[in-house]
Design a protein around this motif. Structure first.
Motif, mmCIF file in Angstrom:
data_model
loop_
_atom_site.group_PDB
_atom_site.id
_atom_site.type_symbol
_atom_site.label_atom_id
_atom_site.label_comp_id
_atom_site.label_asym_id
_atom_site.label_seq_id
_atom_site.Cartn_x
_atom_site.Cartn_y
_atom_site.Cartn_z
ATOM 1 N N MET A 1 7.641 0.075 4.911
ATOM 2 C CA MET A 1 6.602 0.963 4.448
ATOM 3 C C MET A 1 5.971 0.373 3.184
ATOM 4 N N ILE A 2 4.662 0.327 3.136
ATOM 5 C CA ILE A 2 3.946 -0.216 1.985
ATOM 6 C C ILE A 2 3.955 0.824 0.871
ATOM 7 N N PRO A 3 4.247 0.391 -0.369
ATOM 8 C CA PRO A 3 4.198 1.344 -1.483
ATOM 9 C C PRO A 3 2.778 1.899 -1.654
ATOM 10 N N ARG A 4 2.686 3.108 -2.126
ATOM 11 C CA ARG A 4 1.371 3.731 -2.322
ATOM 12 C C ARG A 4 0.571 3.011 -3.395
ATOM 13 N N PHE A 5 1.233 2.610 -4.475
ATOM 14 C CA PHE A 5 0.577 1.892 -5.565
ATOM 15 C C PHE A 5 1.201 0.508 -5.664
ATOM 16 N N GLU A 6 0.341 -0.502 -5.821
ATOM 17 C CA GLU A 6 0.821 -1.867 -5.938
ATOM 18 C C GLU A 6 0.189 -2.517 -7.166
ATOM 19 N N LEU A 53 7.882 5.581 -8.917
ATOM 20 C CA LEU A 53 7.057 5.124 -7.806
ATOM 21 C C LEU A 53 7.534 3.784 -7.259
ATOM 22 N N ASN A 54 8.403 3.115 -7.989
ATOM 23 C CA ASN A 54 8.935 1.828 -7.561
ATOM 24 C C ASN A 54 9.986 2.059 -6.473
ATOM 25 N N PRO A 55 9.771 1.518 -5.265
ATOM 26 C CA PRO A 55 10.724 1.775 -4.168
ATOM 27 C C PRO A 55 12.078 1.100 -4.381
ATOM 28 N N ASN A 56 12.193 0.219 -5.350
ATOM 29 C CA ASN A 56 13.453 -0.485 -5.592
ATOM 30 C C ASN A 56 14.424 0.291 -6.481
ATOM 31 N N TYR A 57 13.978 1.444 -7.010
ATOM 32 C CA TYR A 57 14.877 2.237 -7.842
ATOM 33 C C TYR A 57 16.009 2.802 -6.994
ATOM 34 N N THR A 58 17.185 2.865 -7.577
ATOM 35 C CA THR A 58 18.320 3.474 -6.886
ATOM 36 C C THR A 58 18.129 4.995 -6.902
ATOM 37 N N PRO A 59 18.750 5.708 -5.981
ATOM 38 C CA PRO A 59 18.550 7.169 -5.913
ATOM 39 C C PRO A 59 18.835 7.882 -7.238
ATOM 40 N N GLU A 60 19.845 7.445 -7.971
ATOM 41 C CA GLU A 60 20.155 8.133 -9.232
ATOM 42 C C GLU A 60 19.129 7.853 -10.323
ATOM 43 N N VAL A 77 -7.127 10.753 -10.695
ATOM 44 C CA VAL A 77 -8.180 11.395 -9.908
ATOM 45 C C VAL A 77 -8.807 10.405 -8.914
ATOM 46 N N TRP A 78 -8.523 9.133 -9.061
ATOM 47 C CA TRP A 78 -9.092 8.145 -8.165
ATOM 48 C C TRP A 78 -8.175 6.933 -8.116
ATOM 49 N N HIS A 79 -8.032 6.351 -6.932
ATOM 50 C CA HIS A 79 -7.147 5.190 -6.737
ATOM 51 C C HIS A 79 -7.897 4.194 -5.856
ATOM 52 N N ILE A 80 -8.005 2.947 -6.345
ATOM 53 C CA ILE A 80 -8.734 1.919 -5.602
ATOM 54 C C ILE A 80 -7.802 0.746 -5.335
ATOM 55 N N LYS A 81 -7.785 0.281 -4.087
ATOM 56 C CA LYS A 81 -7.061 -0.937 -3.721
ATOM 57 C C LYS A 81 -8.087 -2.051 -3.588
ATOM 58 N N PRO A 82 -7.967 -3.119 -4.399
ATOM 59 C CA PRO A 82 -8.939 -4.214 -4.296
ATOM 60 C C PRO A 82 -8.851 -4.913 -2.929
ATOM 61 N N VAL A 83 -9.943 -5.503 -2.533
ATOM 62 C CA VAL A 83 -9.981 -6.224 -1.262
ATOM 63 C C VAL A 83 -9.497 -7.644 -1.437
#
Length: 83
Positions: A1-6, A53-60, A77-83
């Motif tokens: 799964m791709i993270p929402r923010f990169e 938001l980092n998927p590498n964080y441990t559950p705790e 209020v706005w999120h842009i992914k560059p091309v």
């Protein structure tokens, strides 16, 4: 799964939106730690948490419980992914 923010994504923050609303992505200042962070706000059973938001964080480490020492600086209020 791709993270929402990169790395490289652009986010726009509205500093007038400072309410603690469940599920919102916020910039928060933790007064006691003298630090600023970008996280998702979660309200569970009336308690406020900041979710990493980092998927590498441990559950705790994924949720940080906060109280009055958390100041919302603004909401995304706005999120842009560059091309």
């Amino acid at each position: 799964m791709i993270p929402r923010f990169e790395p490289g994504d652009i986010i726009y923050i509205d500093p007038s939106q400072r309410q603690k609303i469940n599920g919102k992505f916020v910039i928060a200042r933790l007064v006691n730690e003298n630090s600023t962070t970008f996280k998702q706000l979660q309200i569970i059973d009336g308690k406020i948490y900041l979710q990493a938001l980092n998927p590498n964080y441990t559950p705790e480490m994924k949720f940080t419980h906060v109280n009055q020492d958390c100041e919302i600086i603004g909401t995304v209020v706005w999120h842009i992914k560059p091309v």
